[in-house]
Design a protein around this motif. Structure first.
Motif, mmCIF file in Angstrom:
data_model
loop_
_atom_site.group_PDB
_atom_site.id
_atom_site.type_symbol
_atom_site.label_atom_id
_atom_site.label_comp_id
_atom_site.label_asym_id
_atom_site.label_seq_id
_atom_site.Cartn_x
_atom_site.Cartn_y
_atom_site.Cartn_z
ATOM 1 N N ILE A 298 4.244 -4.144 13.685
ATOM 2 C CA ILE A 298 4.232 -2.672 13.784
ATOM 3 C C ILE A 298 5.255 -2.048 12.830
ATOM 4 O O ILE A 298 4.893 -1.192 12.005
ATOM 5 C CB ILE A 298 4.438 -2.222 15.240
ATOM 6 C CG1 ILE A 298 3.234 -2.655 16.081
ATOM 7 C CG2 ILE A 298 4.638 -0.713 15.312
ATOM 8 C CD1 ILE A 298 3.413 -2.441 17.559
ATOM 9 N N PRO A 299 6.532 -2.441 12.844
ATOM 10 C CA PRO A 299 7.472 -1.830 11.890
ATOM 11 C C PRO A 299 7.204 -2.243 10.447
ATOM 12 O O PRO A 299 7.435 -1.447 9.520
ATOM 13 C CB PRO A 299 8.840 -2.310 12.346
ATOM 14 C CG PRO A 299 8.635 -3.339 13.360
ATOM 15 C CD PRO A 299 7.227 -3.261 13.829
ATOM 16 N N VAL A 300 6.704 -3.457 10.240
ATOM 17 C CA VAL A 300 6.374 -3.874 8.874
ATOM 18 C C VAL A 300 5.222 -3.025 8.340
ATOM 19 O O VAL A 300 5.257 -2.550 7.195
ATOM 20 C CB VAL A 300 6.037 -5.380 8.831
ATOM 21 C CG1 VAL A 300 5.452 -5.770 7.483
ATOM 22 C CG2 VAL A 300 7.267 -6.205 9.136
ATOM 23 N N GLY A 301 4.216 -2.798 9.165
ATOM 24 C CA GLY A 301 3.090 -1.944 8.758
ATOM 25 C C GLY A 301 3.537 -0.505 8.511
ATOM 26 O O GLY A 301 3.093 0.139 7.558
ATOM 27 N N ALA A 302 4.426 -0.008 9.369
ATOM 28 C CA ALA A 302 4.928 1.355 9.173
ATOM 29 C C ALA A 302 5.731 1.449 7.882
ATOM 30 O O ALA A 302 5.660 2.459 7.166
ATOM 31 C CB ALA A 302 5.782 1.765 10.364
ATOM 32 N N GLY A 303 6.486 0.409 7.562
ATOM 33 C CA GLY A 303 7.242 0.397 6.308
ATOM 34 C C GLY A 303 6.335 0.391 5.092
ATOM 35 O O GLY A 303 6.605 1.072 4.098
ATOM 36 N N LEU A 304 5.246 -0.370 5.171
ATOM 37 C CA LEU A 304 4.286 -0.385 4.064
ATOM 38 C C LEU A 304 3.602 0.965 3.895
ATOM 39 O O LEU A 304 3.418 1.448 2.771
ATOM 40 C CB LEU A 304 3.245 -1.484 4.290
ATOM 41 C CG LEU A 304 3.752 -2.916 4.134
ATOM 42 C CD1 LEU A 304 2.664 -3.901 4.534
ATOM 43 C CD2 LEU A 304 4.213 -3.153 2.714
ATOM 44 N N VAL A 305 3.233 1.581 4.997
ATOM 45 C CA VAL A 305 2.611 2.909 4.928
ATOM 46 C C VAL A 305 3.590 3.921 4.343
ATOM 47 O O VAL A 305 3.221 4.754 3.505
ATOM 48 C CB VAL A 305 2.108 3.345 6.319
ATOM 49 C CG1 VAL A 305 1.707 4.806 6.321
ATOM 50 C CG2 VAL A 305 0.945 2.477 6.763
ATOM 51 N N ALA A 306 4.860 3.849 4.744
ATOM 52 C CA ALA A 306 5.870 4.762 4.212
ATOM 53 C C ALA A 306 6.088 4.536 2.722
ATOM 54 O O ALA A 306 6.263 5.495 1.958
ATOM 55 C CB ALA A 306 7.183 4.587 4.969
ATOM 56 N N ALA A 307 6.049 3.287 2.276
ATOM 57 C CA ALA A 307 6.224 2.989 0.849
ATOM 58 C C ALA A 307 5.065 3.532 0.030
ATOM 59 O O ALA A 307 5.264 4.113 -1.040
ATOM 60 C CB ALA A 307 6.363 1.488 0.648
ATOM 61 N N VAL A 308 3.853 3.370 0.542
ATOM 62 C CA VAL A 308 2.678 3.894 -0.172
ATOM 63 C C VAL A 308 2.723 5.412 -0.213
ATOM 64 O O VAL A 308 2.456 6.038 -1.254
ATOM 65 C CB VAL A 308 1.376 3.391 0.495
ATOM 66 C CG1 VAL A 308 0.159 4.127 -0.028
ATOM 67 C CG2 VAL A 308 1.229 1.897 0.284
ATOM 68 N N TRP A 309 3.077 6.046 0.901
ATOM 69 C CA TRP A 309 3.130 7.503 0.936
ATOM 70 C C TRP A 309 4.205 8.035 -0.008
ATOM 71 O O TRP A 309 3.979 9.026 -0.711
ATOM 72 C CB TRP A 309 3.402 7.993 2.355
ATOM 73 C CG TRP A 309 3.524 9.482 2.414
ATOM 74 C CD1 TRP A 309 2.509 10.385 2.460
ATOM 75 C CD2 TRP A 309 4.742 10.232 2.371
ATOM 76 N NE1 TRP A 309 3.022 11.658 2.465
ATOM 77 C CE2 TRP A 309 4.388 11.590 2.408
ATOM 78 C CE3 TRP A 309 6.080 9.883 2.311
ATOM 79 C CZ2 TRP A 309 5.334 12.600 2.394
ATOM 80 C CZ3 TRP A 309 7.021 10.896 2.288
ATOM 81 C CH2 TRP A 309 6.643 12.239 2.331
ATOM 82 N N SER A 310 5.378 7.400 -0.030
ATOM 83 C CA SER A 310 6.447 7.899 -0.894
ATOM 84 C C SER A 310 6.102 7.717 -2.371
ATOM 85 O O SER A 310 6.421 8.576 -3.193
ATOM 86 C CB SER A 310 7.765 7.215 -0.572
ATOM 87 O OG SER A 310 7.692 5.832 -0.877
ATOM 88 N N SER A 311 5.434 6.633 -2.721
ATOM 89 C CA SER A 311 5.037 6.465 -4.122
ATOM 90 C C SER A 311 3.975 7.493 -4.499
ATOM 91 O O SER A 311 3.945 7.987 -5.624
ATOM 92 C CB SER A 311 4.534 5.044 -4.368
ATOM 93 O OG SER A 311 3.338 4.815 -3.659
#
Length: 60
Positions: free
Chosen positions: A9-22
């Motif tokens: 769950i936190p790993v997936g949220a981190g990936l989503v946040a990285a994609v959104w910020s880029s």
């Protein structure tokens, strides 16, 4: 197995946040250049219309 699921769950949220910020920080092609070009076209159109529509002087 349950601990690995909770870790995803936190790993997936981190990936989503990285994609959104880029995506949010991407370089955008539009901006001041397009707005200034539009303003220049507007100014040219207003000058052209003003030059054509000046009334002739009335001989009074």
């Amino acid at each position: 197995m349950g601990a690995l699921l909770w870790l995803l769950i936190p790993v997936g949220a981190g990936l989503v946040a990285a994609v959104w910020s880029s995506w949010a920080l991407r370089n955008r092609k539009t901006g001041d250049v397009a707005e200034l070009a539009g303003y220049a076209r507007f100014r040219d159109a207003m000058e052209k219309e003003h030059a054509v529509s000046e009334p002739a002087s009335d001989p009074v």
